[in-house]
Every structure is written in structure tokens, then in C-alpha cells.
Design a protein around this motif. Structure first.
Motif, PDB file in Angstrom:
ATOM      1  N   GLU A  78       0.840  -1.196   0.000  1.00 27.14           N
ATOM      2  CA  GLU A  78       0.000   0.000   0.000  1.00 27.14           C
ATOM      3  C   GLU A  78       0.882   1.254   0.000  1.00 27.14           C
ATOM      4  OE1 GLU A  78      -2.374  -3.379   1.162  1.00 27.14           O
ATOM      5  OE2 GLU A  78      -0.432  -2.644   1.831  1.00 27.14           O
ATOM      6  N   GLU A  79       0.329   2.358  -0.553  1.00 26.13           N
ATOM      7  CA  GLU A  79       1.130   3.582  -0.661  1.00 26.13           C
ATOM      8  C   GLU A  79       1.440   4.212   0.690  1.00 26.13           C
ATOM      9  OE1 GLU A  79      -1.665   3.097  -2.406  1.00 26.13           O
ATOM     10  OE2 GLU A  79      -1.332   3.548  -4.536  1.00 26.13           O
ATOM     11  N   HIS A  80       0.537   4.090   1.643  1.00 27.04           N
ATOM     12  CA  HIS A  80       0.724   4.685   2.958  1.00 27.04           C
ATOM     13  C   HIS A  80       0.596   3.617   4.034  1.00 27.04           C
ATOM     14  CE1 HIS A  80       0.122   8.414   0.739  1.00 27.04           C
ATOM     15  NE2 HIS A  80       0.597   9.053   1.786  1.00 27.04           N
ATOM     16  N   PRO A 137       4.060   7.997   4.069  1.00 25.55           N
ATOM     17  CA  PRO A 137       4.223   7.276   2.809  1.00 25.55           C
ATOM     18  C   PRO A 137       5.203   6.121   2.990  1.00 25.55           C
ATOM     19  CG  PRO A 137       5.291   9.434   2.711  1.00 25.55           C
ATOM     20  CD  PRO A 137       4.565   9.376   4.007  1.00 25.55           C
ATOM     21  N   ALA A 139       6.974   4.632   0.877  1.00 22.02           N
ATOM     22  CA  ALA A 139       8.192   4.806   0.088  1.00 22.02           C
ATOM     23  C   ALA A 139       9.267   5.587   0.831  1.00 22.02           C
ATOM     24  CB  ALA A 139       7.863   5.508  -1.230  1.00 22.02           C
TER      25      ALA A 139
END
Length: 226
Positions: A78-80, A137, A139
Motif C-alpha cells: 500500500e502507498e501509505h 508514505p 516509500a
């Protein structure tokens, strides 16, 4: 902004308390996935989490909080990610929504909680720079998973602060007056609790020097949206 959010909960011997935390996130409309990383527990934490419907990653033997988070982050896409400690008291779905809100609205790059029983100094200045409850985030940390595995057990939050400041990200501070984290002395007894607190501070200052910790507090507070 619609966020894809995974909730990641590192846990070590939290069977009596984890139900209260999972009750706030399982079924929450903004949480796509809930992953508990059981870090070598011996009290049935993994079984308790599974019985409530959470996904569980079991680690053996105990690796420490930072390594548990690294293992969990490696499983997510998931992105967050919403990071939560497993022993919180008073947590509810509304508090989760408030922590997500500034990031979902694009008002901040990440959010950090300020619990009702955070140390007085942190409440007075308006930031708990080692809070374990954050929305960020994914990433931001995934390029550093290998390094996380080499950090001390409680080095994660101060290392994360370093990444936040290097990237120039904007944190939002979200007050959680109804949420508390129980003292280690209450869970483990007075002397073992004191030893655990001293060990945590040692891990932090093996990760970053004290002057950098003080600078983190000032710089995060200056950048923060409250």
C-alpha cells in the motif's frame, strides 16, 4: 485524496492489550489491510490477533521493534502505512480517522500522534518526536529496510525523523487526548520497567547522537502543522 493505507502493528507479549488496538482498525473504512508482526511473543499474542481477524507475521526469536517493523514493511504494498503500538489504551476509530485526515486532505505529508499521557514536556511543546503512532508514505522507508535491520531495537522513530527532515516533509501533529500508552513499569514491574526505559534511551542514542535528537525536536516542531 483517497489513500491506500495498511496498518502495521509490531507486538511483543501484548495479548491482554492488542484487542483494544485491533478494535479501532479492523473494519475501519480507510484501512485496507491490518498486519500484526508478532515479535517472538510467548503469551499468545499471535493467536489473539488472528482470532480477531488480523493478518499475522510471526518472527522467531524476538528481533526488537525496529527489525519487526522492517519485516512488516517488506510485506506491504500500500502507498501509505499507519504505524501503531500494540498496547494503546482508549484508541478508537475516530482517533484513527483524525490521524489520517491531514494526510488524506493533502495538508501534510505525514501525521504524528500526541497522546494524552505523553510526557508533559512533549505536550507543552506540542510534539512527541518518538511517537510510535504515525501515518506516512511507505516509500519514505522502504529503500532503507536493510539498514533498519542493523539498527538497535528502539532506533526506528529517531531514524525515521532523520529521513523526514532530510526530505523536507511536512508533519501534522494530531492530538489524541483520549489515547494513552501504559508505562513499562505497569506492564513489567517497577525495576524491569525502569530497565526497559533506560534500554530504549540507549537504543535511541546509539542510533543518533543527543545533539541530533534535540535538533529533531526543534526542526519537526517548526515544520509541523498542528
Amino acid at each position: 485524496m483517497t489513500l491506500r493505507i495498511a496498518c502495521l502493528i509490531p507486538a511483543h507479549n501484548e495479548a491482554p492489550r492488542i484487542a483494544g488496538v485491533l478494535g479501532a482498525v479492523l473494519g475501519h473504512p480507510q484501512i485496507a489491510r491490518v498486519l500484526v508482526v508478532d515479535d517472538g511473543s510467548g503469551d499468545g499474542t499471535a493467536e489473539a490477533a488472528r482470532a480477531l481477524g488480523a493478518e499475522v507475521l510471526e518472527l522467531r526469536p524476538n528481533r526488537g521493534k525496529t527489525a519487526a517493523l522492517a519485516a512488516g514493511l517488506a510485506c506491504l504494498d500500500e502507498e501509505h502505512v499507519l504505524l501503531l503500538d500494540a498496547d494503546l489504551e482508549g484508541l478508537n476509530a475516530g482517533a484513527i480517522s483524525r490521524l489520517i485526515a491531514p494526510v488524506a486532505a493533502g495538508q501534510a505529508d505525514l501525521a504524528i500522534s500526541l497522546r494524552g499521557n505523553a510526557p508533559f514536556a512533549w505536550r507543552a511543546i506540542g510534539i512527541d518526536y518518538i511517537s510510535g503512532e504515525r501515518v506516512l508514505p511507505r516509500a519514505l522507508v522502504t529503500p532503507h529496510l536493510g539498514h533498519l535491520n542493523r539498527l538497535p531495537g528502539f532506533g526506528f522513530e529517531v531514524f525515521l525523523n532523520r529521513l523526514i527532515l532530510r526530505r523536507g516533509l511536512r508533519p501534522a501533529i494530531v492530538r489524541w487526548p483520549e489515547v494513552a500508552s501504559p508505562a513499562k513499569s505497569r506492564k513489567r514491574g517497577v525495576w524491569r520497567g525502569i530497565a526497559a526505559d533506560v534500554g530504549m534511551l540507549g537504543d535511541m542514542f546509539r542510533t543518533i547522537p543527543l545533539p541530533e535528537a534535540l535538533a529533531q525536536i526543534a526542526r519537526l516542531r517548526w515544520r509541523a502543522r498542528v
